[in-house]
Design a protein around this motif. Structure first.
Motif, PDB file in Angstrom:
ATOM      1  N   TYR A   1       0.836  -1.204   0.000  1.00  0.00           N
ATOM      2  CA  TYR A   1       0.000   0.000   0.000  1.00  0.00           C
ATOM      3  C   TYR A   1       0.872   1.256   0.000  1.00  0.00           C
ATOM      4  O   TYR A   1       0.736   2.130   0.870  1.00  0.00           O
ATOM      5  CB  TYR A   1      -0.934  -0.003   1.226  1.00  0.00           C
TER       6      TYR A   1
ATOM      7  N   HIS B   1       0.870   3.893  -1.692  1.00  0.00           N
ATOM      8  CA  HIS B   1       0.235   5.177  -1.965  1.00  0.00           C
ATOM      9  C   HIS B   1      -0.931   5.485  -1.023  1.00  0.00           C
ATOM     10  O   HIS B   1      -1.711   6.408  -1.297  1.00  0.00           O
ATOM     11  CB  HIS B   1      -0.258   5.213  -3.414  1.00  0.00           C
ATOM     12  N   CYS B   2      -1.054   4.722   0.051  1.00  0.00           N
ATOM     13  CA  CYS B   2      -2.165   4.970   0.979  1.00  0.00           C
ATOM     14  C   CYS B   2      -1.976   6.301   1.691  1.00  0.00           C
ATOM     15  O   CYS B   2      -0.854   6.810   1.824  1.00  0.00           O
ATOM     16  CB  CYS B   2      -2.290   3.831   1.983  1.00  0.00           C
ATOM     17  N   GLN B   3      -3.086   6.853   2.157  1.00  0.00           N
ATOM     18  CA  GLN B   3      -3.030   8.130   2.855  1.00  0.00           C
ATOM     19  C   GLN B   3      -2.606   7.974   4.321  1.00  0.00           C
ATOM     20  O   GLN B   3      -2.000   8.881   4.894  1.00  0.00           O
ATOM     21  CB  GLN B   3      -4.395   8.830   2.807  1.00  0.00           C
TER      22      GLN B   3
ATOM     23  N   ILE C   1      -5.473   0.272   7.117  1.00  0.00           N
ATOM     24  CA  ILE C   1      -5.050   1.094   5.980  1.00  0.00           C
ATOM     25  C   ILE C   1      -6.188   2.031   5.577  1.00  0.00           C
ATOM     26  O   ILE C   1      -7.340   1.613   5.493  1.00  0.00           O
ATOM     27  CB  ILE C   1      -4.679   0.214   4.767  1.00  0.00           C
TER      28      ILE C   1
ATOM     29  N   ASP D   1      -7.027   4.247   2.327  1.00  0.00           N
ATOM     30  CA  ASP D   1      -6.578   4.444   0.945  1.00  0.00           C
ATOM     31  C   ASP D   1      -7.751   4.968   0.129  1.00  0.00           C
ATOM     32  O   ASP D   1      -8.747   4.258  -0.086  1.00  0.00           O
ATOM     33  CB  ASP D   1      -6.085   3.120   0.372  1.00  0.00           C
TER      34      ASP D   1
ATOM     35  N   THR E   1      -8.143   5.395  -2.888  1.00  0.00           N
ATOM     36  CA  THR E   1      -8.334   4.845  -4.236  1.00  0.00           C
ATOM     37  C   THR E   1      -9.200   3.587  -4.253  1.00  0.00           C
ATOM     38  O   THR E   1      -9.634   3.166  -5.321  1.00  0.00           O
ATOM     39  CB  THR E   1      -6.975   4.512  -4.882  1.00  0.00           C
TER      40      THR E   1
ATOM     41  N   VAL F   1      -8.711  -2.614   5.246  1.00  0.00           N
ATOM     42  CA  VAL F   1      -8.505  -1.532   4.290  1.00  0.00           C
ATOM     43  C   VAL F   1      -9.797  -0.739   4.091  1.00  0.00           C
ATOM     44  O   VAL F   1     -10.849  -1.318   3.806  1.00  0.00           O
ATOM     45  CB  VAL F   1      -8.002  -2.086   2.940  1.00  0.00           C
TER      46      VAL F   1
ATOM     47  N   SER G   1     -11.485   3.276   2.681  1.00  0.00           N
ATOM     48  CA  SER G   1     -11.303   4.596   2.082  1.00  0.00           C
ATOM     49  C   SER G   1     -11.468   5.630   3.189  1.00  0.00           C
ATOM     50  O   SER G   1     -11.730   5.293   4.346  1.00  0.00           O
ATOM     51  CB  SER G   1     -12.340   4.828   0.977  1.00  0.00           C
TER      52      SER G   1
END
Length: 239
Positions: free
Chosen positions: A19, A21-23, A46, A48, A50, A70, A72
């Protein structure tokens, strides 16, 4: 035996690999609470933006079993809500207690949201739910006292233990839990009562003695109207 990486390093390596590119990302669970055992895993949360929908997956990397949750930046809210409705705030706990491993600035607000839910506690049961819980406890207790099968007793007592533990916690405005978390929640609420409950059921599982379970269940139910069977109904239309 596979040598494990240090848990934080293993979690960071997992995040960077899967991951990147996760925030935001958190490491939660027993390793963060300093309660890890040889069987402990890494719980990683996580965030993320996307992803299209939340998911959970399991992995084994660097000698660690890893559970990854995971979400958003919006989908976690549904899990916060559903966990709180069922009285078992798994996701809010992980987010509130987790060790931050990555953050682009979004986590502070999410952690405050999680902590506010935990501090608020679960919504109290309404009258109908309380009656339902009393009835199911009564039914399980009568099954146990009336049973003459040791094999069936084991399953009845296990059901009763979970139901009674949940009843104690929820009627006292405490969060409940699953598996080991149920006992941990009881200990936090009332260590003496937790020990009494464990002792009563331990006595049964060791020796088949039911009296302590019966006495404790009846005592717990008494302030809420006691055992309930006669007159109970589900779905019966009012006359």
């Amino acid at each position: 035996m596979i040598e494990r990486l240090e848990p934080v390093r293993a979690a960071e390596q997992f995040i960077n690999l899967h991951y990147p590119h996760c925030q935001a990302a958190l490491l939660a669970g027993s390793v963060v609470r300093k309660e890890a055992t040889a069987a402990s895993d890494l719980d990683i949360v996580i965030f993320d933006q996307t992803i299209k929908s939340s998911y959970r997956s399991s992995h084994v990397e660097d000698g660690w079993p890893i559970e990854v949750f995971v979400h958003s930046m919006e989908s976690y809210k549904e899990f916060f809500q559903s966990d709180c409705v069922r009285g078992r705030p798994s996701m809010p706990n992980m987010v509130a207690e987790g060790l931050i491993l990555k953050d682009h600035g979004e986590l502070n607000a999410i952690r405050k949201e999680a902590q506010a839910l935990l501090d608020k506690g679960p919504d109290p049961w309404d009258k109908e739910t309380l009656k339902l819980k009393r009835y199911f406890l009564t039914d399980a207790l009568e099954d146990l006292t009336g049973s003459t099968s040791r094999q069936e007793d084991l399953f009845i007592a296990s059901t009763l233990l979970i139901q009674l533990s949940d009843f104690i916690l929820r009627t006292n405005h405490q969060w409940s839990g699953d598996s080991k978390w149920l006992m941990r929640a009881l200990k936090r609420f009332d260590p003496g009562l937790a020990a009494e409950l464990a002792g009563a059921f331990d006595l049964f599982f060791r020796n088949g003695e039911k009296e302590a379970i019966v006495e404790l269940t009846e005592r717990i139910l008494n302030p809420y109207g006691g055992l309930l069977f006669d007159g109970f109904s589900i779905g019966k239309p009012s006359s």
